[in-house]
Motif scaffolding. Sequence first.
Motif, PDB file in Angstrom:
ATOM      1  N   MET A   1      35.013 -44.353  88.829  1.00 48.39           N
ATOM      2  CA  MET A   1      33.488 -44.096  88.808  1.00 48.39           C
ATOM      3  C   MET A   1      33.366 -42.716  88.401  1.00 48.39           C
ATOM      4  N   ASP A   2      32.313 -42.747  87.539  1.00 48.43           N
ATOM      5  CA  ASP A   2      32.055 -41.441  87.008  1.00 48.43           C
ATOM      6  C   ASP A   2      30.672 -41.078  87.785  1.00 48.43           C
ATOM      7  N   VAL A   3      30.625 -39.604  88.325  1.00 47.97           N
ATOM      8  CA  VAL A   3      29.572 -39.105  88.725  1.00 47.97           C
ATOM      9  C   VAL A   3      29.110 -38.009  87.667  1.00 47.97           C
ATOM     10  N   PHE A   4      27.842 -37.867  87.599  1.00 42.81           N
ATOM     11  CA  PHE A   4      27.117 -36.771  87.069  1.00 42.81           C
ATOM     12  C   PHE A   4      26.343 -36.011  87.593  1.00 42.81           C
ATOM     13  N   LEU A   5      26.580 -34.647  87.993  1.00 46.26           N
ATOM     14  CA  LEU A   5      25.806 -33.635  88.544  1.00 46.26           C
ATOM     15  C   LEU A   5      24.799 -32.856  87.624  1.00 46.26           C
ATOM     16  N   ILE A   6      23.600 -32.763  88.030  1.00 47.32           N
ATOM     17  CA  ILE A   6      22.741 -31.816  87.177  1.00 47.32           C
ATOM     18  C   ILE A   6      22.229 -30.987  88.272  1.00 47.32           C
ATOM     19  N   PHE A   7      22.427 -29.693  88.328  1.00 48.94           N
ATOM     20  CA  PHE A   7      22.063 -28.462  88.946  1.00 48.94           C
ATOM     21  C   PHE A   7      21.024 -27.920  88.425  1.00 48.94           C
ATOM     22  N   PRO A   8      20.148 -27.549  89.193  1.00 49.62           N
ATOM     23  CA  PRO A   8      18.928 -26.865  89.022  1.00 49.62           C
ATOM     24  C   PRO A   8      19.389 -25.486  88.281  1.00 49.62           C
ATOM     25  N   LYS A   9      18.336 -25.202  87.055  1.00 43.58           N
ATOM     26  CA  LYS A   9      18.634 -23.737  86.454  1.00 43.58           C
ATOM     27  C   LYS A   9      17.788 -22.846  87.124  1.00 43.58           C
TER      28      LYS A   9
END
Length: 58
Positions: A1-9
Amino acid sequence: MDVFLIFPKSQQAQKELGQQLAKFQADQAMKNIQKLPCGTEQKLELVDASVKHLKAQQ
């Protein structure tokens, strides 16, 4: 399973994320304490001890 996290800038968004995470963790801790097979008095003592411990770490 791939998990992508996009953190706020932005710093404001990072601060909000941190606050939401802290609230989530506190809610989970309270749910776990409420499930314990002990009396209300012991649960309150545990919450007080936890708060005291966290304040001492700061």
